[in-house]
Design an enzyme around this catalytic site. Structure first.
Site, mmCIF file in Angstrom:
data_model
loop_
_atom_site.group_PDB
_atom_site.id
_atom_site.type_symbol
_atom_site.label_atom_id
_atom_site.label_comp_id
_atom_site.label_asym_id
_atom_site.label_seq_id
_atom_site.Cartn_x
_atom_site.Cartn_y
_atom_site.Cartn_z
ATOM 1 N N GLN A 183 0.778 -1.156 0.089
ATOM 2 C CA GLN A 183 0.112 0.074 -0.034
ATOM 3 C C GLN A 183 0.765 1.205 -0.057
ATOM 4 O O GLN A 183 0.313 2.540 0.095
ATOM 5 C CB GLN A 183 -0.870 0.176 1.216
ATOM 6 C CG GLN A 183 -1.975 -1.057 1.238
ATOM 7 C CD GLN A 183 -2.887 -1.152 2.390
ATOM 8 O OE1 GLN A 183 -2.575 -0.453 3.259
ATOM 9 N NE2 GLN A 183 -3.761 -2.120 2.395
ATOM 10 N N HIS A 189 -0.664 0.171 5.435
ATOM 11 C CA HIS A 189 -1.425 0.989 6.389
ATOM 12 C C HIS A 189 -0.169 2.346 6.575
ATOM 13 O O HIS A 189 0.101 2.363 7.667
ATOM 14 C CB HIS A 189 -1.918 0.587 7.642
ATOM 15 C CG HIS A 189 -3.262 -0.302 7.429
ATOM 16 N ND1 HIS A 189 -4.120 -0.434 8.291
ATOM 17 C CD2 HIS A 189 -3.856 -0.731 6.252
ATOM 18 C CE1 HIS A 189 -5.071 -1.141 7.932
ATOM 19 N NE2 HIS A 189 -4.906 -1.327 6.673
#
Length: 194
Positions: free
Chosen positions: A58, A122
């Site tokens: 991510q 995250h």
């Protein structure tokens, strides 16, 4: 609301901010490129001069904003996932958009959300200016059993909203600035991945 597709020629557009003339400065998260898109959908070549990005998972180029005085100073601020000793972390950088809009000049990291973690999830990564010309930056808790509790730990930067100056220093008056067991740049804590 009226929706109009400007372009389909971007790889994972992520952060978007408007330039004073209405064009858009866009980060491509996975392609780790920064581009300008005009209102006809024309996409610029990648802007050079950014710092190395870890685009895994991510990560990548994340949020972006321009200085309130951009018309005078051409300063751009962005968040990205950075490789460091011990893993990766959420970093905040700044640099000046060149007059010909082909490069970021003098790119430098002004803040790193520590501790580093050997993972790619995250990162958080939203960034915006407050009314006083300081920055709010979101950081993720890095989505691991080891790191999740750190969102509640006031001695880490994970899972927080950070309030810093454009030099990366804590803003005076932050809620925890006088607390010896807390980082003075913290504005709020306990977040997952904002």
């Amino acid at each position: 609301y009226t929706f109009k597709v400007l372009t389909e020629d971007l790889q994972f557009p992520w952060g978007i901010t408007s330039l004073p003339d209405g064009r858009l400065l866009v980060t491509e998260r996975e392609g780790d490129d920064l581009r300008i898109v005009d209102m006809t959908g024309k996409v610029s070549q990648p802007i050079k001069g950014l710092l190395p990005v870890n685009p895994g998972g991510q990560g990548g180029l994340l949020g972006i904003t321009i200085d309130p005085a951009f018309a005078q100073n051409r300063m751009v601020y962005w968040v990205f996932s950075e490789n460091v000793e011990g893993g990766t972390l959420t970093s905040v950088a700044r640099g000046k958009l060149s007059a010909d809009e082909t490069a970021i000049e003098g790119a430098t990291v002004i803040y790193r959300a520590t501790p580093a973690h050997n993972g790619t999830l995250h990162y958080g990564g939203r960034i915006l200016f407050d009314k006083s010309g300081n920055l709010f930056v979101s950081t993720g808790e890095r989505s691991d059993l080891v790191t999740r509790p750190k969102a509640q730990d006031l001695q880490t930067s994970l899972g927080k909203i950070i309030h810093i100056t454009t030099e990366g220093k804590p803003v005076a008056g932050n809620p925890f600035e006088k607390q010896s067991d807390a980082r003075p740049e913290l504005y709020s804590y306990g977040h997952r991945n904002v």
